[in-house]
Design a protein around this motif. Structure first.
Motif, PDB file in Angstrom:
ATOM      1  N   ALA A 632       0.729  -1.316   0.192  1.00  0.00           N
ATOM      2  CA  ALA A 632      -0.087   0.015   0.013  1.00  0.00           C
ATOM      3  C   ALA A 632       0.831   1.474  -0.016  1.00  0.00           C
ATOM      4  O   ALA A 632       0.591   2.254  -0.638  1.00  0.00           O
ATOM      5  CB  ALA A 632      -1.039   0.135   1.197  1.00  0.00           C
ATOM      6  N   LEU A 633       2.100   1.197   0.592  1.00  0.00           N
ATOM      7  CA  LEU A 633       2.914   2.105   0.757  1.00  0.00           C
ATOM      8  C   LEU A 633       3.871   2.412  -0.603  1.00  0.00           C
ATOM      9  O   LEU A 633       4.816   3.201  -0.735  1.00  0.00           O
ATOM     10  CB  LEU A 633       3.864   2.263   1.847  1.00  0.00           C
ATOM     11  N   GLY A 634       3.596   1.303  -1.390  1.00  0.00           N
ATOM     12  CA  GLY A 634       4.516   1.247  -2.652  1.00  0.00           C
ATOM     13  C   GLY A 634       5.783   0.814  -2.585  1.00  0.00           C
ATOM     14  O   GLY A 634       6.722   1.215  -3.316  1.00  0.00           O
ATOM     15  N   ASP A 635       6.000   0.151  -1.585  1.00  0.00           N
ATOM     16  CA  ASP A 635       7.594  -0.361  -1.186  1.00  0.00           C
ATOM     17  C   ASP A 635       7.659  -1.900  -1.559  1.00  0.00           C
ATOM     18  O   ASP A 635       7.692  -2.844  -0.631  1.00  0.00           O
ATOM     19  CB  ASP A 635       7.794   0.007   0.417  1.00  0.00           C
ATOM     20  N   GLY A 636       7.601  -2.085  -2.898  1.00  0.00           N
ATOM     21  CA  GLY A 636       7.534  -3.366  -3.371  1.00  0.00           C
ATOM     22  C   GLY A 636       8.792  -3.978  -3.114  1.00  0.00           C
ATOM     23  O   GLY A 636       8.622  -5.521  -2.707  1.00  0.00           O
ATOM     24  N   LYS A 637       9.790  -3.586  -3.015  1.00  0.00           N
ATOM     25  CA  LYS A 637      11.173  -4.205  -2.649  1.00  0.00           C
ATOM     26  C   LYS A 637      11.047  -4.841  -1.308  1.00  0.00           C
ATOM     27  O   LYS A 637      11.494  -6.046  -0.966  1.00  0.00           O
ATOM     28  CB  LYS A 637      12.322  -3.129  -2.881  1.00  0.00           C
ATOM     29  N   SER A 638      10.618  -3.972  -0.317  1.00  0.00           N
ATOM     30  CA  SER A 638      10.581  -4.361   1.160  1.00  0.00           C
ATOM     31  C   SER A 638       9.331  -5.686   1.290  1.00  0.00           C
ATOM     32  O   SER A 638       9.509  -6.534   1.989  1.00  0.00           O
ATOM     33  CB  SER A 638      10.254  -3.543   2.014  1.00  0.00           C
ATOM     34  N   ALA A 639       8.315  -5.409   0.432  1.00  0.00           N
ATOM     35  CA  ALA A 639       7.301  -6.650   0.552  1.00  0.00           C
ATOM     36  C   ALA A 639       7.900  -7.848  -0.060  1.00  0.00           C
ATOM     37  O   ALA A 639       7.583  -8.813   0.802  1.00  0.00           O
ATOM     38  CB  ALA A 639       6.200  -6.079  -0.419  1.00  0.00           C
ATOM     39  N   ILE A 640       8.768  -7.824  -1.092  1.00  0.00           N
ATOM     40  CA  ILE A 640       9.281  -9.061  -1.414  1.00  0.00           C
ATOM     41  C   ILE A 640       9.994  -9.795  -0.480  1.00  0.00           C
ATOM     42  O   ILE A 640      10.191 -10.819  -0.256  1.00  0.00           O
ATOM     43  CB  ILE A 640      10.011  -8.720  -2.814  1.00  0.00           C
ATOM     44  N   ALA A 641      10.967  -8.949   0.157  1.00  0.00           N
ATOM     45  CA  ALA A 641      11.890  -9.261   1.272  1.00  0.00           C
ATOM     46  C   ALA A 641      11.201  -9.840   2.398  1.00  0.00           C
ATOM     47  O   ALA A 641      11.388 -10.871   2.944  1.00  0.00           O
ATOM     48  CB  ALA A 641      12.518  -7.963   1.947  1.00  0.00           C
ATOM     49  N   VAL A 642       9.911  -9.484   2.787  1.00  0.00           N
ATOM     50  CA  VAL A 642       9.058 -10.103   3.778  1.00  0.00           C
ATOM     51  C   VAL A 642       8.744 -11.177   3.460  1.00  0.00           C
ATOM     52  O   VAL A 642       8.457 -12.364   4.201  1.00  0.00           O
ATOM     53  CB  VAL A 642       7.966  -9.128   4.237  1.00  0.00           C
ATOM     54  N   LEU A 643       8.157 -11.378   2.031  1.00  0.00           N
ATOM     55  CA  LEU A 643       7.486 -12.561   1.493  1.00  0.00           C
ATOM     56  C   LEU A 643       8.593 -13.791   1.545  1.00  0.00           C
ATOM     57  O   LEU A 643       8.406 -14.814   1.833  1.00  0.00           O
ATOM     58  CB  LEU A 643       6.729 -12.424  -0.105  1.00  0.00           C
ATOM     59  N   ASN A 644       9.841 -13.387   0.945  1.00  0.00           N
ATOM     60  CA  ASN A 644      10.739 -14.140   1.217  1.00  0.00           C
ATOM     61  C   ASN A 644      11.162 -14.659   2.513  1.00  0.00           C
ATOM     62  O   ASN A 644      11.458 -15.877   2.670  1.00  0.00           O
ATOM     63  CB  ASN A 644      12.277 -13.491   0.649  1.00  0.00           C
ATOM     64  N   GLU A 645      11.245 -13.882   3.425  1.00  0.00           N
ATOM     65  CA  GLU A 645      11.188 -13.998   4.952  1.00  0.00           C
ATOM     66  C   GLU A 645      10.295 -15.076   5.391  1.00  0.00           C
ATOM     67  O   GLU A 645      10.520 -16.108   5.977  1.00  0.00           O
ATOM     68  CB  GLU A 645      11.191 -12.800   5.635  1.00  0.00           C
ATOM     69  N   ILE A 646       8.874 -15.079   4.900  1.00  0.00           N
ATOM     70  CA  ILE A 646       7.805 -16.126   5.224  1.00  0.00           C
ATOM     71  C   ILE A 646       8.539 -17.357   4.743  1.00  0.00           C
ATOM     72  O   ILE A 646       8.265 -18.352   5.490  1.00  0.00           O
ATOM     73  CB  ILE A 646       6.514 -15.729   4.865  1.00  0.00           C
ATOM     74  N   LYS A 669       3.942 -13.226  -4.016  1.00  0.00           N
ATOM     75  CA  LYS A 669       5.401 -13.238  -4.448  1.00  0.00           C
ATOM     76  C   LYS A 669       5.256 -13.233  -6.023  1.00  0.00           C
ATOM     77  O   LYS A 669       5.787 -12.487  -6.976  1.00  0.00           O
ATOM     78  CB  LYS A 669       6.371 -13.995  -4.211  1.00  0.00           C
ATOM     79  N   VAL A 670       4.858 -14.556  -6.533  1.00  0.00           N
ATOM     80  CA  VAL A 670       4.685 -14.932  -7.991  1.00  0.00           C
ATOM     81  C   VAL A 670       4.091 -13.644  -8.376  1.00  0.00           C
ATOM     82  O   VAL A 670       4.225 -13.455  -9.745  1.00  0.00           O
ATOM     83  CB  VAL A 670       3.974 -16.083  -8.141  1.00  0.00           C
ATOM     84  N   LYS A 671       2.830 -13.252  -7.907  1.00  0.00           N
ATOM     85  CA  LYS A 671       2.042 -12.429  -8.781  1.00  0.00           C
ATOM     86  C   LYS A 671       2.685 -10.899  -8.630  1.00  0.00           C
ATOM     87  O   LYS A 671       2.557 -10.335  -9.814  1.00  0.00           O
ATOM     88  CB  LYS A 671       0.533 -12.191  -7.664  1.00  0.00           C
ATOM     89  N   TYR A 672       3.530 -10.523  -7.749  1.00  0.00           N
ATOM     90  CA  TYR A 672       4.240  -9.503  -7.708  1.00  0.00           C
ATOM     91  C   TYR A 672       5.134  -9.536  -8.805  1.00  0.00           C
ATOM     92  O   TYR A 672       5.403  -8.710  -9.740  1.00  0.00           O
ATOM     93  CB  TYR A 672       4.871  -8.977  -6.398  1.00  0.00           C
ATOM     94  N   LEU A 673       5.862 -10.557  -8.951  1.00  0.00           N
ATOM     95  CA  LEU A 673       7.122 -10.519  -9.986  1.00  0.00           C
ATOM     96  C   LEU A 673       6.504 -10.709 -11.380  1.00  0.00           C
ATOM     97  O   LEU A 673       7.199 -10.114 -12.145  1.00  0.00           O
ATOM     98  CB  LEU A 673       7.717 -12.040  -9.586  1.00  0.00           C
ATOM     99  N   GLY A 674       5.275 -11.400 -11.390  1.00  0.00           N
ATOM    100  CA  GLY A 674       4.670 -11.337 -12.902  1.00  0.00           C
ATOM    101  C   GLY A 674       4.156  -9.847 -13.220  1.00  0.00           C
ATOM    102  O   GLY A 674       4.167  -9.547 -14.350  1.00  0.00           O
TER     103      GLY A 674
END
Length: 725
Positions: A632-646, A669-674
């Motif tokens: 929601a804050l537009g921080d996709g890089k951090s979002a991916i990092a958290v998904l990787n952490e999970i 993660k797949v959706k975001y990468l796509g």
């Protein structure tokens, strides 16, 4: 070379609601004395109403007598003033202040210190009578300009300021001329008691050990135990102190030190042949066994219990018999941890067979507890009717026996609960009526309150909700002012039950003031269960406010709860606090306050991870919510990092709920990468996870789902002609 120690008594005065500060006061004084004071020749002893010995006369006057013996006085105020003492002043704390002021004028008290805990702005808008009196008193202190005072917000801040005062008092003592330093303190001189160099006797330190231990102030308790050891005047005073040292080490998770302490006692008492020596020998052997339990050496633990039974099983002295009963109860617990249910039952039968014919009330209580525990075990084995027979056996065995009324009442209560859980509601109502009659006969307000509460639950199960609510109100009215803390607790709990019933009827607005009543009624109580009740009331009130659309007020309620229990150590309270962080984060996210939500989620993860048994499902769920706020804050890089952490943190989880969260994280993660055009990385992510599903029970369903996602990704990839390679 022996050192002369100057002992100072420091009095603490406060209205109700400041239990945390009173506990910190004791701990800070004892810790400071151990670390700074004693090495420099001075010790500060905490004194308050907790130390006042009951006796004839007005209770406040007994407290005042202790104040007159003190060298310093600390006064702490927040939002309560207190109640009149029957001697003029409008509260006990005010009476203590006026007395301390007079003692200060007479140079019988060296210093007076005032603390005011900051009050929230919302309370200042509508202060009420109690807070008004505090504010008026504070204004008077300001106008008189005779004493400095200190405002503080947190418990840590209070502790820091208190330590500074102790440091000042210590410096003041050290800067006195040599001939003054060796004199008694002013207060000691005034009451014509031993000089300040006099070391308090064993009895003083032994009392302090127990107070600190029961307050879970283990470091302070250990300091007092060491002082008790150094002042012990008999072999058994030494044994008691050393044994307590071992128990404290056990609480501090210093298992080796605990075993060493118990072994030292064992070595000494094993040389004697008296009944008291044998009792202490049995006691420390059992305590050593409990240390082994902490090390998960259950078989070795069981061997010690069997050794105790072999050594002392033929003894007849009452103290030794008590230890045999304790050893058997501990043995049953150890067997339960191994899942050895039949052996556990046999051990409970052993307790009953050994001691059912005793005339000692304590041993018969052990029999009652053993039979109640046996009934619980046979219930888990699906033998509910056998358990009901055991409860009847207990009630019959102890009916009319003086001192064993509680065993009868507990058996009747357990029978009622069992019938309720079996949904035999008509029989449960009959059982609860028998319990109520017995409780009234024995004038047990606590069991009356508990029984009425269960009657309400049964009525609710029969959809007789309005009768149940009336009953809950009756409990509150009858017992909210009871002198029995357990009855008082169940009075507050009854308010909770009524609030929950109203919510089940979609009458949330009526439930809200009931939660406020519980919070006001329970927050100032010292009985242990009240803290959990306050926690539940705060969280359920917040959920109720959320349901009514009052999100900001729900956030404030959760924040107040989090702050109130910031120093909590009990696991249940820590769980509630973690949940409060999670709920607050979720509501903040709904209000698009995502930066604040992220902070709350981070604290929730930290709290859940710190629990003795970390809640993996909740941690994974919170991290997933954190991803939503980051996106929601537009921080996709951090979002991916958290998904990787999970995925990394829980990829080997076998629990289905955790794996569903991992799957959700993978999809996101797949959706975001796509969506960002990184198709090949998205496909690689799916392949890696597919390779890990071969042993999963639901692998086939997940595999087909992920293969479907992969096919869609391949289609997009081919349409884009592999542009991201």
């Amino acid at each position: 070379m022996s050192q002369l120690i100057t002992n100072f008594r420091v009095f603490i005065a406060s209205p109700s609601g400041l239990d945390k500060e009173r506990g910190l006061f004791r701990r800070v004084l004892l810790d400071y004395s151990a670390s700074d004071g004693e090495p420099r020749g001075s010790v500060f002893h905490p004194t308050g109403w907790e130390e006042t010995i009951g006796g004839a006369g007005r209770p406040q006057e007994l407290i005042n007598a202790d104040l007159r013996k003190c060298d310093y006085a600390v006064f702490v105020f927040h939002d309560r003033w207190g109640t009149p003492t029957g001697n003029g002043p409008t509260s006990g704390t005010l009476e203590e202040w006026e007395l301390a002021l007079e003692l200060y004028r007479q140079a019988k008290i060296r210093d007076l210190v005032l603390f005011f805990k900051k009050v929230e702005k919302r309370q200042l808008r509508d202060p009420g009578d109690q807070l008004k009196k505090v504010l008026e008193f504070k204004e008077r202190i300001q106008n008189e300009r005779r004493f400095l005072y200190r405002d503080y917000e947190s418990a840590d801040e209070f502790s820091r300021h208190l330590r500074r005062h102790l440091a000042k008092w210590l410096r003041d003592q050290e800067t006195l001329p040599q001939n003054e330093t060796q004199k008694p303190s002013v207060a000691s001189h005034a009451r014509d008691e031993p000089t300040a160099e006099f070391e308090p006797p064993y009895k003083y330190w032994w009392k302090e050990v127990k107070i600190q231990y029961r307050s879970h102030e283990h470091e302070a308790a250990l300091f007092c135990a060491k002082k008790a050891l150094s002042t012990a005047t008999s072999e058994f005073e030494w044994a008691k102190s050393k044994n307590y040292s071992g128990a404290i080490y056990l609480e501090l998770k210093k298992i080796k030190d605990a075993i060493d302490a118990f072994s030292e006692v064992e070595q000494r008492v094993s040389l004697g042949s008296s009944d008291e020596h044998k009792e202490w020998h049995a006691r420390v052997l059992v305590n050593k066994a409990l240390c082994l339990r902490k090390l998960e050496r259950v078989r070795d633990e069981l061997a010690i219990y069997d050794d105790v039974l072999a050594r002392f099983g033929r003894e007849t002295a009452s103290g030794i018999l008590d230890m045999l009963a304790f050893a058997l109860a501990c043995k049953a617990e150890a067997l339960a941890s191994l899942g050895s249910r039949q052996e556990e039952i046999a051990t409970y039968d052993d307790i009953a067979n050994r001691f059912a014919g005793s005339s000692e009330v304590s041993l018969l209580e052990d029999v009652g507890r053993a039979l109640n525990a046996k009934a619980s075990v046979v219930t888990t084995l699906g033998r509910e009717d056998d358990a009901l027979v055991i409860y009847d056996q207990i009630a019959c065995m102890f009916n009319g026996r003086e001192g064993l009324e509680t065993q009868v009442l507990q058996a009747l209560l357990n029978k009622t609960i069992q019938l309720k859980e079996l949904e035999r509601y008509d029989q449960a109502l009959e059982s609860v009526d028998v319990l109520l009659k017995a409780a009234a006969q024995h004038q047990s307000n606590s069991y009356i309150a508990i029984a009425l509460g269960h009657r309400g639950h049964i009525l609710q199960a029969l959809n007789r909700c309005f009768e149940a609510m009336n009953l809950y109100e009756e409990i509150f009215v009858r017992f909210s002012s009871s002198n029995d803390p357990l009855a008082k607790f169940h009075a507050a709990a009854a308010r909770m039950y009524r609030a929950r019933t109203l919510i089940s009827l979609n009458r949330r607005r009526e439930a809200l003031p009931l939660f406020d009543t519980v919070l006001a009624h329970a927050s100032s109580e010292r009985y242990g269960g009240f803290e959990e009740l306050v926690a539940d009331a705060a969280i359920e009130k917040a959920n109720c406010l959320y349901g009514e659309g009052e999100r900001d007020e729900a956030i404030r309620t959760l924040t107040q709860f989090i702050e109130q229990f910031q120093t909590a150590t009990e696991e249940l309270l820590l769980q509630r606090r973690a949940y409060a962080f999670l709920q607050r984060g979720s509501i903040l996210a709904e209000l698009s306050r995502h930066t604040e939500a992220l902070e709350s989620y981070e604290l929730a993860v930290e709290q859940y991870a710190g629990l003795p048994e970390a809640d993996r499902t909740q941690i994974a769920s919170v991290l997933l919510r954190k991803v939503d706020s980051l996106e929601a804050l537009g921080d996709g890089k951090s979002a991916i990092a958290v998904l990787n952490e999970i995925v990394h943190r829980f990829e080997n989880a076998t629990d289905s709920e955790v794996r569903f969260v991992v799957e959700d994280a993978l999809y996101q993660k797949v959706k975001y990468l796509g969506s960002t055009g990184a198709i090949s990385e998205a496909i690689s992510t799916v392949d890696k996870y597919l390779n890990r599903l071969t042993d999963a029970s639901d692998a086939e369903e997940l595999t087909e789902s992920l293969k479907s996602v992969k096919r869609e990704l391949m289609r997009v990839f081919l349409e884009n002609e592999g542009s991201d390679i």
